[in-house]
Design a protein around this motif. Structure first.
Motif, PDB file in Angstrom:
ATOM      1  N   UNK A   4      19.921 -30.864 -43.289  1.00 13.42           N
ATOM      2  CA  UNK A   4      19.373 -30.173 -44.442  1.00 13.42           C
ATOM      3  C   UNK A   4      20.362 -30.108 -45.584  1.00 13.42           C
ATOM      4  N   UNK A   5      20.189 -29.098 -46.434  1.00 14.71           N
ATOM      5  CA  UNK A   5      20.990 -28.943 -47.648  1.00 14.71           C
ATOM      6  C   UNK A   5      21.717 -27.599 -47.624  1.00 14.71           C
ATOM      7  N   UNK A   6      22.909 -27.586 -48.193  1.00 20.66           N
ATOM      8  CA  UNK A   6      23.688 -26.364 -48.379  1.00 20.66           C
ATOM      9  C   UNK A   6      23.873 -26.192 -49.880  1.00 20.66           C
ATOM     10  N   UNK A   7      23.533 -24.998 -50.395  1.00 18.36           N
ATOM     11  CA  UNK A   7      23.698 -24.711 -51.824  1.00 18.36           C
ATOM     12  C   UNK A   7      24.940 -23.867 -52.059  1.00 18.36           C
ATOM     13  N   UNK A   8      25.676 -24.223 -53.122  1.00 17.44           N
ATOM     14  CA  UNK A   8      26.879 -23.508 -53.555  1.00 17.44           C
ATOM     15  C   UNK A   8      26.715 -23.113 -55.015  1.00 17.44           C
ATOM     16  N   UNK A   9      27.505 -22.156 -55.469  1.00 17.39           N
ATOM     17  CA  UNK A   9      27.673 -21.928 -56.905  1.00 17.39           C
ATOM     18  C   UNK A   9      29.065 -22.431 -57.275  1.00 17.39           C
ATOM     19  N   UNK A  10      29.286 -22.710 -58.543  1.00 21.35           N
ATOM     20  CA  UNK A  10      30.519 -23.391 -58.944  1.00 21.35           C
ATOM     21  C   UNK A  10      31.769 -22.527 -58.885  1.00 21.35           C
ATOM     22  N   UNK A  11      31.638 -21.231 -58.674  1.00 22.13           N
ATOM     23  CA  UNK A  11      32.815 -20.370 -58.525  1.00 22.13           C
ATOM     24  C   UNK A  11      33.188 -20.171 -57.059  1.00 22.13           C
ATOM     25  N   UNK A  12      32.526 -20.872 -56.189  1.00 21.98           N
ATOM     26  CA  UNK A  12      32.816 -20.800 -54.761  1.00 21.98           C
ATOM     27  C   UNK A  12      34.250 -21.286 -54.525  1.00 21.98           C
ATOM     28  N   UNK A  13      35.069 -20.534 -53.814  1.00 23.14           N
ATOM     29  CA  UNK A  13      36.458 -20.943 -53.611  1.00 23.14           C
ATOM     30  C   UNK A  13      36.618 -22.238 -52.813  1.00 23.14           C
ATOM     31  N   UNK A  14      35.604 -22.650 -52.071  1.00 25.64           N
ATOM     32  CA  UNK A  14      35.746 -23.882 -51.296  1.00 25.64           C
ATOM     33  C   UNK A  14      35.395 -25.130 -52.097  1.00 25.64           C
ATOM     34  N   UNK A  15      34.987 -24.978 -53.355  1.00 31.30           N
ATOM     35  CA  UNK A  15      34.583 -26.131 -54.155  1.00 31.30           C
ATOM     36  C   UNK A  15      35.792 -26.897 -54.701  1.00 31.30           C
ATOM     37  N   UNK A  16      36.569 -26.286 -55.559  1.00 35.85           N
ATOM     38  CA  UNK A  16      37.749 -26.852 -56.218  1.00 35.85           C
ATOM     39  C   UNK A  16      37.828 -28.379 -56.258  1.00 35.85           C
ATOM     40  N   UNK A  44      26.145 -25.157 -61.199  1.00 38.83           N
ATOM     41  CA  UNK A  44      27.088 -24.571 -62.145  1.00 38.83           C
ATOM     42  C   UNK A  44      26.696 -23.127 -62.442  1.00 38.83           C
ATOM     43  N   UNK A  45      27.662 -22.251 -62.394  1.00 40.99           N
ATOM     44  CA  UNK A  45      27.425 -20.842 -62.663  1.00 40.99           C
ATOM     45  C   UNK A  45      27.923 -19.992 -61.521  1.00 40.99           C
ATOM     46  N   UNK A  46      27.885 -18.703 -61.717  1.00 47.66           N
ATOM     47  CA  UNK A  46      28.343 -17.769 -60.706  1.00 47.66           C
ATOM     48  C   UNK A  46      27.193 -16.836 -60.365  1.00 47.66           C
ATOM     49  N   UNK A  47      26.485 -17.154 -59.315  1.00 45.71           N
ATOM     50  CA  UNK A  47      25.335 -16.354 -58.913  1.00 45.71           C
ATOM     51  C   UNK A  47      25.740 -15.182 -58.023  1.00 45.71           C
ATOM     52  N   UNK A  48      27.035 -14.990 -57.841  1.00 48.89           N
ATOM     53  CA  UNK A  48      27.521 -13.869 -57.041  1.00 48.89           C
ATOM     54  C   UNK A  48      27.722 -12.621 -57.890  1.00 48.89           C
ATOM     55  N   UNK A  49      27.813 -12.785 -59.213  1.00 54.36           N
ATOM     56  CA  UNK A  49      28.035 -11.652 -60.109  1.00 54.36           C
ATOM     57  C   UNK A  49      26.917 -11.597 -61.135  1.00 54.36           C
ATOM     58  N   UNK A  50      26.228 -10.491 -61.197  1.00 55.72           N
ATOM     59  CA  UNK A  50      25.059 -10.365 -62.067  1.00 55.72           C
ATOM     60  C   UNK A  50      25.362 -10.715 -63.521  1.00 55.72           C
TER      61      UNK A  50
END
Length: 114
Positions: free
Chosen positions: A5-17, A48-54
């Motif tokens: 399947x698929x895993x979704x991330x946001x671009x501020x995820x620390x594992x992205x870099x 792209x974006x930070x969906x962890x912070x409103x």
């Protein structure tokens, strides 16, 4: 290769870099692919974006473009790799974040329309 399947991330995820995702979907709907798919089990898509912070969630018009492009990408990848488009998971509890608009990521696999 069979993907689960698929895993979704946001671009501020620390594992992205700079690595850790296979496709990047910009706020403008632009899609950028990594040279190789790196995980043998899942295809990783970073939005792209930070969906962890409103306060840092992309604006409504940006989300519309971005989620439309992500939906089209997922449908194309499901056809190419024979994956169900319904197998989409968050990276973890904080990524893509509590403010990710899962209900706005609309995919209609039956007729291919998004």
């Amino acid at each position: 290769m069979e993907y689960k399947g698929f895993i979704l991330h946001h671009s501020r995820c620390p594992s992205i870099n700079g690595k850790g995702f296979d496709f990047w979907v910009g706020k403008d709907g632009g899609i950028y692919a990594a040279p190789l798919l790196t995980d043998p089990d899942y295809i990783h898509i970073c939005l792209e974006g930070n969906y962890a912070e409103k306060d840092n969630v992309p604006q409504q018009w940006e989300r519309r473009e971005q989620l439309f492009a992500a939906g089209k990408l997922i449908l194309e990848l499901t056809a190419r790799y024979q994956i169900s488009p319904l197998l989409i998971e968050p990276h973890n509890k904080t990524c893509p974040g509590n403010f990710f608009p899962w209900n706005e990521l609309v995919i209609y696999p039956a007729d291919g329309y998004h």
